[in-house]
Design an enzyme around this catalytic site. Structure first.
Site, mmCIF file in Angstrom:
data_model
loop_
_atom_site.group_PDB
_atom_site.id
_atom_site.type_symbol
_atom_site.label_atom_id
_atom_site.label_comp_id
_atom_site.label_asym_id
_atom_site.label_seq_id
_atom_site.Cartn_x
_atom_site.Cartn_y
_atom_site.Cartn_z
ATOM 1 N N ASP A 130 20.384 65.597 13.105
ATOM 2 C CA ASP A 130 21.104 64.909 14.179
ATOM 3 C C ASP A 130 20.816 65.530 15.546
ATOM 4 O OD1 ASP A 130 22.243 63.188 12.395
ATOM 5 O OD2 ASP A 130 24.112 64.318 12.213
ATOM 6 N N TYR A 142 23.403 74.340 4.993
ATOM 7 C CA TYR A 142 23.978 74.122 6.321
ATOM 8 C C TYR A 142 25.136 75.074 6.557
ATOM 9 C CZ TYR A 142 21.644 69.515 6.139
ATOM 10 O OH TYR A 142 20.736 68.501 6.038
ATOM 11 N N ASP A 191 31.518 63.205 14.263
ATOM 12 C CA ASP A 191 31.171 64.472 14.917
ATOM 13 C C ASP A 191 31.786 64.504 16.309
ATOM 14 O OD1 ASP A 191 29.603 62.813 16.494
ATOM 15 O OD2 ASP A 191 27.690 63.517 15.685
ATOM 16 N N ARG A 230 28.619 65.421 7.928
ATOM 17 C CA ARG A 230 29.716 64.889 8.746
ATOM 18 C C ARG A 230 30.707 64.126 7.867
ATOM 19 N NH1 ARG A 230 27.639 61.523 13.316
ATOM 20 N NH2 ARG A 230 25.703 62.677 13.115
#
Length: 312
Positions: free
Chosen positions: A38, A66, A80, A177
């Site tokens: 992203d 992550y 987000d 997300r």
């Protein structure tokens, strides 16, 4: 130039921006990445150069890691911090212990509904393109695997919007997300992913990644002066997870032209091969191709290897 660069993507750039930067910096046309990160996220972006772009699809399926920041009590349109706030709640009663206790629920095989801001396509259009046009379509849930989900730290407990930091290892197709949103829903206060760093893609770790500034210096001054000899990695390193089949010298030309490899041309086989498995075909001088393992139609007790991606 052929190979792979482990890029440390900065926040604020799209994955395509990074690819375009590298294309212009090295003045080469064939450049591609192995999985979108992203624009607001940072971390590992695996970029393939030249012939290595042929192998990108085999790296895309690798597990990823992550580090995510979750802000509770605030829900946004995009999941987000870049979306519009659509719901605010007081999450001051939330505790670190409650967050820790929720994480096993989201570990293992879980079902996710892809967000509208994803790169999935619908009738040829990417979902995020439709979202920008104000459209929303029904998405079917998908099963993904979260191998590990750990609580790292937290802050702001007893405040309306506490923040937790988690680390996860997951399969291809996992939307972090969405995971953050689902954790917030489960805890009854809502949440969004306020920041994300990708720390690993397959064998590529963030500790070994290069910034865009590093890459620019490499291109301008040369790898010898700046000791960047390992920046452009052979594609073979990214495919080490595939079992190796060693090819005899006499069969190298045939394999390089995409012909099937039969047992007489094999110098060495790995143990435990089964039908349908992908392997890497290794010649005396290096990687030749990625191939699929099939049964020989003339003798089903033997294997034959059909190249699906020739890399020479």
């Amino acid at each position: 130039m052929n190979g792979i660069i482990n890029v440390l993507k900065p926040p604020g750039m799209t994955s395509h921006d990074v690819v375009d930067f590298i294309r212009r910096t090295f003045k080469i046309n064939k450049v591609g990445h192995t999985g979108t990160l992203d624009p607001g996220a940072a971390g590992v972006l695996v970029v393939c150069l030249g012939r290595a772009t042929r192998a990108a699809r085999f790296i895309t399926g690798d597990d990823k890691e992550y580090r995510a920041e979750i802000t509770f009590g605030v829900v946004t349109t995009t999941g987000d911090s870049f979306g519009e706030v659509i719901d605010e709640r007081d999450a001051s009663r939330l505790t670190a212990e409650a967050v820790k206790a929720s994480l096993p629920v989201f570990t293992g095989e879980i079902s996710q509904v892809p967000p509208m801001v994803s790169a999935l396509k619908w009738h040829g259009k990417k979902l995020y393109e439709l979202a920008r046009a104000g459209m929303s379509i029904e998405r079917q849930p998908r099963v993904v695997t979260v191998h590990k989900l750990e609580y790292i730290d937290g802050t702001g407990w007893s405040c309306p919007n506490p923040v937790a930091f988690v680390h996860l290892t997951c399969s291809k197709g996992t939307y972090v997300r969405t995971l953050c949103e689902d954790i917030g829903d489960y805890l009854g206060c809502g949440a969004h992913m306020s920041f994300l760093v990708r720390t690993r893609v397959g064998v590529f770790h963030i500790a070994d990644s290069y910034t865009l500034e590093d890459i620019k210096l490499f291109a301008v001054a040369g790898k010898t002066e700046h000791n960047f000899s390992n920046m452009v990695i052979p594609v073979e390193k990214a495919l080490l997870g595939l079992p190796p089949v060693k090819v005899k010298s006499a069969a190298v030309t045939a394999v390089s032209s995409g012909s099937k490899l039969y047992l007489p041309g094999v110098a060495e086989l790995p143990d435990g091969l089964t039908e349908g498995v992908l392997v890497r075909l290794q010649g005396p001088e290096g990687l030749l191709a990625v191939a699929k393992t099939d049964l020989d139609p003339d003798d089903t007790s033997r294997f034959v290897f059909k190249p699906v991606c020739v890399l020479v």
